[in-house]
Design a protein around this motif. Sequence first.
Motif, short mmCIF file in Angstrom:
data_model
loop_
_atom_site.label_atom_id
_atom_site.label_comp_id
_atom_site.label_asym_id
_atom_site.label_seq_id
_atom_site.Cartn_x
_atom_site.Cartn_y
_atom_site.Cartn_z
N ILE A 149 11.83 7.46 -9.06
CA ILE A 149 10.55 6.76 -8.22
C ILE A 149 10.37 5.55 -8.78
CG2 ILE A 149 8.03 6.99 -7.76
CD1 ILE A 149 8.71 10.18 -7.21
N ILE A 150 10.20 5.31 -10.10
CA ILE A 150 10.34 4.03 -10.60
C ILE A 150 11.61 3.26 -10.33
CG2 ILE A 150 10.45 2.90 -12.95
CD1 ILE A 150 9.12 5.20 -14.16
N CYS A 151 12.65 3.72 -9.94
CA CYS A 151 13.66 2.78 -9.57
C CYS A 151 13.61 2.33 -8.33
CB CYS A 151 14.97 3.84 -9.60
SG CYS A 151 16.46 2.96 -9.36
N VAL A 152 13.33 3.35 -7.10
CA VAL A 152 12.94 2.88 -5.86
C VAL A 152 11.91 1.98 -5.99
CG1 VAL A 152 11.74 4.55 -5.16
CG2 VAL A 152 13.30 3.79 -3.56
N ALA A 153 11.05 1.96 -6.52
CA ALA A 153 9.78 1.13 -6.45
C ALA A 153 10.22 -0.13 -7.08
CB ALA A 153 8.80 1.78 -7.25
N SER A 154 10.93 -0.23 -7.97
CA SER A 154 11.23 -1.51 -8.76
C SER A 154 12.31 -1.96 -7.67
CB SER A 154 12.01 -1.24 -9.96
OG SER A 154 13.09 -0.31 -10.06
N VAL A 155 13.28 -1.52 -7.02
CA VAL A 155 13.96 -2.32 -6.05
C VAL A 155 13.02 -2.70 -4.98
CG1 VAL A 155 15.64 -1.90 -4.33
CG2 VAL A 155 16.12 -0.74 -6.48
N LEU A 156 12.10 -2.08 -4.52
CA LEU A 156 11.28 -2.58 -3.04
C LEU A 156 10.13 -3.56 -3.71
CD1 LEU A 156 11.09 0.95 -1.37
CD2 LEU A 156 12.30 -1.11 -0.91
N LEU A 157 9.99 -3.47 -5.11
CA LEU A 157 8.89 -4.57 -5.23
C LEU A 157 9.51 -5.83 -5.71
CD1 LEU A 157 6.14 -2.25 -7.22
CD2 LEU A 157 5.91 -3.79 -5.11
N GLU A 158 11.00 -5.90 -5.73
CA GLU A 158 11.66 -7.05 -6.55
C GLU A 158 11.53 -8.15 -5.72
OE1 GLU A 158 14.99 -9.72 -7.45
OE2 GLU A 158 14.43 -8.83 -5.46
N PRO A 159 11.25 -8.12 -4.22
CA PRO A 159 11.01 -9.32 -3.86
C PRO A 159 9.66 -10.02 -3.94
CG PRO A 159 12.08 -7.95 -2.35
CD PRO A 159 11.67 -7.03 -3.55
N VAL A 160 8.86 -9.22 -4.39
CA VAL A 160 7.31 -9.53 -4.79
C VAL A 160 7.31 -10.14 -6.12
CG1 VAL A 160 5.04 -8.85 -4.46
CG2 VAL A 160 6.49 -8.03 -2.96
N MET A 161 7.96 -9.14 -7.09
CA MET A 161 7.70 -9.35 -8.55
C MET A 161 9.02 -9.51 -9.20
SD MET A 161 4.56 -7.11 -9.74
CE MET A 161 5.29 -5.62 -9.07
N PRO A 162 9.98 -10.59 -8.58
CA PRO A 162 11.30 -10.85 -9.18
C PRO A 162 11.59 -10.70 -10.81
CG PRO A 162 10.50 -12.98 -8.07
CD PRO A 162 9.41 -11.82 -7.89
N LYS A 163 10.70 -11.56 -11.34
CA LYS A 163 11.08 -11.27 -12.74
C LYS A 163 10.78 -10.16 -13.44
CE LYS A 163 10.14 -14.55 -16.51
NZ LYS A 163 9.61 -13.99 -17.57
N LYS A 164 9.64 -9.59 -13.23
CA LYS A 164 9.40 -8.11 -13.87
C LYS A 164 10.28 -7.02 -13.44
CE LYS A 164 5.41 -9.17 -16.07
NZ LYS A 164 5.16 -8.89 -17.55
N GLU B 212 0.70 -1.27 0.03
CA GLU B 212 -0.15 0.05 0.27
C GLU B 212 0.94 1.11 0.18
OE1 GLU B 212 -3.48 -1.06 2.41
OE2 GLU B 212 -3.41 0.89 2.97
N ASP B 213 1.94 1.34 0.72
CA ASP B 213 2.93 2.39 0.87
C ASP B 213 3.70 2.67 -0.48
OD1 ASP B 213 2.36 2.79 3.62
OD2 ASP B 213 3.98 1.48 4.23
N ILE B 214 3.93 1.63 -1.14
CA ILE B 214 4.39 1.82 -2.46
C ILE B 214 3.61 2.14 -3.49
CG2 ILE B 214 6.06 0.65 -4.24
CD1 ILE B 214 6.74 -1.64 -2.26
N LEU B 215 2.39 1.51 -3.43
CA LEU B 215 1.40 1.92 -4.46
C LEU B 215 0.81 3.48 -3.99
CD1 LEU B 215 -0.56 0.92 -6.38
CD2 LEU B 215 -2.04 0.71 -4.82
N ALA B 216 0.86 3.94 -2.81
CA ALA B 216 0.34 5.59 -2.64
C ALA B 216 1.72 6.41 -3.32
CB ALA B 216 0.68 5.55 -1.19
N VAL B 217 2.84 5.94 -3.39
CA VAL B 217 4.01 6.99 -3.77
C VAL B 217 3.81 6.88 -5.35
CG1 VAL B 217 6.33 7.07 -4.46
CG2 VAL B 217 5.48 6.67 -2.00
N LEU B 218 3.48 5.68 -5.86
CA LEU B 218 3.35 5.51 -7.58
C LEU B 218 1.94 6.57 -8.08
CD1 LEU B 218 4.08 1.79 -7.95
CD2 LEU B 218 5.62 3.71 -8.47
N MET B 219 0.97 6.40 -7.12
CA MET B 219 -0.31 7.06 -7.45
C MET B 219 0.00 8.71 -7.49
SD MET B 219 -3.14 4.72 -5.55
CE MET B 219 -4.52 5.76 -5.83
N LYS B 220 0.99 9.18 -6.48
CA LYS B 220 1.22 10.55 -6.27
C LYS B 220 2.15 10.94 -7.32
CE LYS B 220 0.69 13.18 -2.78
NZ LYS B 220 -0.41 12.75 -1.51
#
Length: 528
Positions: free
Chosen positions: A462-477, A423-431
């Motif tokens: 922002i895309i970069c920080v989100a991709s690092v922080l989402l890597e554990p959840v979506m490792p391939k993408k 939710e925190d990551i998504l909030a930043v992406l929406m902003k």
Amino acid sequence: VKQPPLYITTPIYYVNDIPHIGHAYTTVIADVFARYHRLFGGETFFLTGTDEHGQKVAEAAKKRGIEPQEHVDSMVQNFERTWVELGVKPDVFMRTTFGFHKKVVQDCLQELFDKGEIYRKDYEGWYSVSEEIFYTDKDLVDGKSPIGKPVQLVKETNYFFVMSKYQDRLVKYIEDHPDFIFPSSRKNEVLGFLKSPLHDLCISRPKSRLSWGIELPFDTEFVTYVWFDALLNYVSALGYKQNDAASGRTNERFNSLWPHTTHLIGKDILVTHSVYWPTMLMALGLPLPKQIVAHGWWLAEAGEKMSKSDGNVVSPLDVKDIIGVDPLRYYLVRSMKLGNDASFGLEDVIVRINAELANTFGNLISRVFALVVKYFDSRVPAYSRDVEVEKDPMRLELVELAKNLSSKVKARIAKNQVDMAMEDILAVLMKANSYLTVKEPWKTAKVDLSRAGDCLALMLQIICVASVLLEPVMPKKMGELLSFLGLKDRLIGEFASDESQWELLKENDALVQPPVMFPKVEYELGSK
Ligand code: MSP
């Protein structure tokens, strides 16, 4: 600060089952916790596996007309294959039929027998075959087990572990360690259960009734009760009572990892993990795991429990075929508040994936990259040196949010709030998306290139920080996205030392425009 290690486990699943969305949830979440721990720089060991002894397995093998070992060897592949397909990478896949495990179980039994912690007694009780658990008269509800399974009266001589002896010590331990059982509602449930006198645990089955199990070392007429066998997998896997350098299973590894154990389980097996298991450990003189995390149930769409007999079981691989592996992992992590129940319906899955991944994250990625390619020769633009731009309150707020995102996510993970981290990551992406819409760099680029560049540089970070922080959840993408961002050769481990994980991109770094990262899912419901 150096991270302590993490040893995280899933239950070892009954090998007879076909993995469904509930099994997938526990296993994906465990994989996600393991990957976050690695990302943040801590030593990590992740176990999953299968529980392969017991009456149900023996019966299924008999039905197929084959030996139990042959049966389990073929069934286990359903789990192994599913985890590969779901991007789950355990460090060890345990099977209770492994020779070293059987030896550890026998050594533990012998030790407890020699210490007088196990005794022999005639016994009569209500046995639930499907749960492999004995109940007393008092436990039954309308002539069935507490969860509604049929029971049969069984009379026999058996061996018992003096579980009752540890009742007070266990209660005190749970009270003194408020984080031992998570969430606290489950802790209260266990304490409630421990208000009634604890019985001793029947840990044997006569071979006359069941032979598919680990033989008791002190009485060859009996095999070991499956739960006593299965729970010990958590310590045998690390090297408890072993010294086998070749496989890495040594007492040394056991001693270093065991105090850092998190057992992730569903609420259905809370008592076995927070009562049977801790008392077994106490009897063996071992420390208790750091935490037992019990999540809720995935219910079928209409809210009822998923079960094979009701035919409402969701296959994770079917869902994966429709939406893709990483979106499925994201959905599982994001959509269940760890601890609560949730229902699984394909429509909700598709709506969420389209809104959050396709329309929010995916859209941000494609808009930003397209402009950077078009106006900045595929290179990271410079931030503006114009104070007016820097003082813009909308920009200040966004930078602040993005800068703090990784420490926020880290804190969420430490509190098992993996859903809230999303939710925190998504909030930043929406902003970020709103910022982009307001700043219109596709227009400003034509009149004030540096202003447009500032906006796009911020979006890329922002895309970069989100991709690092989402890597554990979506490792391939996210692995792919990081390579489009030019960070491919920098191993994820390297991000660990970077406290903020902010501004990993540098001005003028070269980028490659990715294809559509999260295509919108177009799917006719009911077409399958
Ligand atoms: N073999 C035992 C565990 C031994 S651990 C030493 C067992 N196996 S099981 O195959 O029945 O798996 C139970 C686990 O599967 C649950 O605790 C949970 O992790 C997962 N789930 C199975 N169905 C589920 C749902 N409907 N919802 C969420 N998770 C559930 O018990």
